[in-house]
Design a protein around this motif. Structure first.
Motif, PDB file in Angstrom:
ATOM      1  N   GLN A  59      22.926  39.673  28.914  1.00  0.00           N
ATOM      2  CA  GLN A  59      24.172  39.970  29.624  1.00  0.00           C
ATOM      3  C   GLN A  59      24.382  41.482  29.765  1.00  0.00           C
ATOM      4  O   GLN A  59      24.840  41.959  30.807  1.00  0.00           O
ATOM      5  N   ILE A  90      24.704  43.623  33.323  1.00  0.00           N
ATOM      6  CA  ILE A  90      25.736  44.603  33.683  1.00  0.00           C
ATOM      7  C   ILE A  90      25.075  45.864  34.240  1.00  0.00           C
ATOM      8  O   ILE A  90      25.470  46.384  35.291  1.00  0.00           O
ATOM      9  N   VAL A 127      23.544  45.116  37.752  1.00  0.00           N
ATOM     10  CA  VAL A 127      24.498  45.087  38.864  1.00  0.00           C
ATOM     11  C   VAL A 127      24.907  46.513  39.251  1.00  0.00           C
ATOM     12  O   VAL A 127      24.962  46.860  40.437  1.00  0.00           O
ATOM     13  N   SER A 177      39.554  45.471  32.287  1.00  0.00           N
ATOM     14  CA  SER A 177      38.772  44.239  32.160  1.00  0.00           C
ATOM     15  C   SER A 177      38.633  43.824  30.703  1.00  0.00           C
ATOM     16  O   SER A 177      38.467  44.656  29.823  1.00  0.00           O
ATOM     17  N   GLN A 186      36.960  40.553  30.330  1.00  0.00           N
ATOM     18  CA  GLN A 186      36.025  39.446  30.461  1.00  0.00           C
ATOM     19  C   GLN A 186      34.753  39.921  31.157  1.00  0.00           C
ATOM     20  O   GLN A 186      34.766  40.909  31.906  1.00  0.00           O
ATOM     21  N   TYR A 187      33.683  39.168  30.940  1.00  0.00           N
ATOM     22  CA  TYR A 187      32.371  39.533  31.466  1.00  0.00           C
ATOM     23  C   TYR A 187      32.380  39.685  32.987  1.00  0.00           C
ATOM     24  O   TYR A 187      31.881  40.675  33.528  1.00  0.00           O
ATOM     25  N   TRP A 188      32.980  38.727  33.701  1.00  0.00           N
ATOM     26  CA  TRP A 188      32.953  38.775  35.172  1.00  0.00           C
ATOM     27  C   TRP A 188      33.732  39.967  35.717  1.00  0.00           C
ATOM     28  O   TRP A 188      33.369  40.540  36.745  1.00  0.00           O
ATOM     29  N   MET A 189      34.815  40.371  35.007  1.00  0.00           N
ATOM     30  CA  MET A 189      35.597  41.523  35.440  1.00  0.00           C
ATOM     31  C   MET A 189      34.791  42.818  35.286  1.00  0.00           C
ATOM     32  O   MET A 189      34.903  43.737  36.106  1.00  0.00           O
ATOM     33  N   LEU A 228      31.577  43.013  35.606  1.00  0.00           N
ATOM     34  CA  LEU A 228      30.621  43.007  36.717  1.00  0.00           C
ATOM     35  C   LEU A 228      31.262  43.507  38.012  1.00  0.00           C
ATOM     36  O   LEU A 228      30.656  44.263  38.771  1.00  0.00           O
ATOM     37  N   VAL A 229      32.512  43.089  38.271  1.00  0.00           N
ATOM     38  CA  VAL A 229      33.216  43.540  39.477  1.00  0.00           C
ATOM     39  C   VAL A 229      33.440  45.057  39.432  1.00  0.00           C
ATOM     40  O   VAL A 229      33.236  45.763  40.418  1.00  0.00           O
ATOM     41  N   SER A 230      33.840  45.558  38.271  1.00  0.00           N
ATOM     42  CA  SER A 230      34.133  46.993  38.162  1.00  0.00           C
ATOM     43  C   SER A 230      32.872  47.831  38.379  1.00  0.00           C
ATOM     44  O   SER A 230      32.923  48.884  39.024  1.00  0.00           O
TER      45      SER A 230
END
Length: 401
Positions: free
Chosen positions: A50, A54, A57, A99, A101-104, A106-108
């Motif tokens: 994970q 990060i 991405v 953020s 959480q993991y998905w947040m 990734l968005v940042s």
């Protein structure tokens, strides 16, 4: 039809230094991500895979977009892309602070990657425009800024992020605001230069130090150059993102002390980056690339097996030598295709980011599946690929004026 010549103007040192400072700020924001890895592993329980995702991405967005941005701005320069890019990074860093959480996360990092992709090709173009007859020096100042920002990652981790968490990250937004202001001023200068070129009907282009090459020779040279960047970036990513975990497991270090070792590696990488450009101006691009990529191979191969007292010395030697070529590969690529300054900067720096992205996820997966000792050995052996540097065309060494 407009005339096309190389203008041997005097260097504009204030712009060279200012764009270097902005590069430092930009890459400090990128450095926040690997600096957070020990925190994310500790507090969110993320796996190495994970953590690698990060970084993947972040770097894949930066790498894929950089050549495209360089290509577009070669055709139609857009001076104010520079502050716009840093605004994107500002948004990404702000989202990162919020953020949990993991998905947040990734968005940042997508916003951070986009900002980096916009900044690097145009920043390299500004460095070229301000260089005058000090091309290698200008690129070194520019890249030293970026590598200094990356070198701050372990210090940020040890003294800002681990003790204060996301509150520590928030302080970096202050420097980001300063960067946006400086880039706005630089963009004004950039626009004035473009207007002056347009009025004089003279376009400034780079005159290559390489001998005349066929299209196939240029393609082959670019392929070799990209292989070098691949191997170098893969190895450096391994050290900067994951070697701290090897230090912890193999030598029983604390996270903080391990991060200081990584900082020393990156700090001496900055030293190598600075001297790479001026040395290549004096002794030739290929000669310095060969020194940079061949000399550290024995140290890279031995690093996983040496006792702790020798580790710091080896990290200093490897960091300083291997990063000498960082500046030179950019200039060499620009001289291979002198009509595409932004495209070549975007391609070489973008590939470096891209290989860092792929390296992060592959290395993270390898550590999860095969263990950290196997992974460190495997990545060290990969440096043997750097011997392809001998295949590069030899450039002409220019005499000092």
């Amino acid at each position: 039809m407009s005339a096309t010549i190389e203008k041997q103007s005097n260097p504009v040192y204030p712009i060279m230094v200012a764009i270097g400072i902005c590069h430092l700020i930009n890459d400090t924001m990128q450095a926040v991500i690997p600096a957070m890895f020990p925190l994310l592993e500790r507090d969110l329980g993320l796996t190495f895979t994970q953590l690698g995702m990060i970084s993947f991405v972040l770097n894949i967005f930066a790498s894929l977009l950089q050549p495209a941005v360089g290509f577009m701005t070669d055709k139609k320069p857009f001076p104010y892309a520079l502050p716009i890019g840093m605004v994107s990074s500002f948004i990404g860093l702000s989202l990162l602070i919020l953020s949990g959480q993991y998905w947040m996360i990734l968005v940042s990092v997508i916003f951070l990657g986009i900002g980096s992709a916009i900044f690097h090709p145009e920043g390299s173009r500004v460095s070229f425009m301000a260089a005058g007859n000090k091309r290698g020096l200008a690129q070194s100042i520019y890249q030293v800024g970026g590598n200094s920002g990356q070198a701050l990652a372990p210090l940020l981790s040890a003294f800002l992020i681990l003790p204060f968490g996301m509150n520590g990250v928030a302080y970096i937004l202050i420097f980001t605001s300063i960067g946006i202001f400086l880039l706005t001023k630089i963009s004004m200068w950039y626009k004035r230069q473009l207007d002056a070129e347009k009025k004089s009907n003279i376009k400034k282009v780079l005159v290559s130090s390489l001998p005349p090459l066929t299209k196939n020779q240029v393609k082959m040279a670019l392929t070799v150059l990209l292989l070098l960047i691949f191997a170098r970036s893969f190895y450096v990513t391994n050290i900067t993102n994951f070697y701290v975990f090897y230090l912890i497991e193999q030598y029983g270090m604390s996270v903080e002390r391990g991060q200081l070792f990584i900082f020393v590696f990156m700090a001496f990488g900055v030293v190598g980056t600075f001297f790479g450009g001026p040395l290549s101006d004096r002794f030739g691009r290929k000669n310095i690339i060969l020194l940079s990529v061949i000399a550290p191979i024995p140290f890279c191969l031995a690093l996983p097996f040496i006792p702790l007292p020798a580790v710091l010395l080896f990290l200093i030697i490897i960091g300083m030598l291997i990063m000498i070529s960082f500046t030179v590969t950019v200039v060499y690529a620009q001289e291979l295709v002198p009509s595409k300054i932004g495209t070549m900067a975007g391609l070489t720096i973008g590939v470096a980011f891209g290989m860092g992205a792929i390296g992060s996820i592959v290395i993270g997966k390898l550590i999860d599946e095969m263990g950290i000792h196997f992974t460190m050995n495997a990545v060290s052996v990969l440096t043997l690929l750097l011997f392809v540097a001998f295949l590069l065309p030899r450039d002409q060494v220019r005499k000092a004026n």
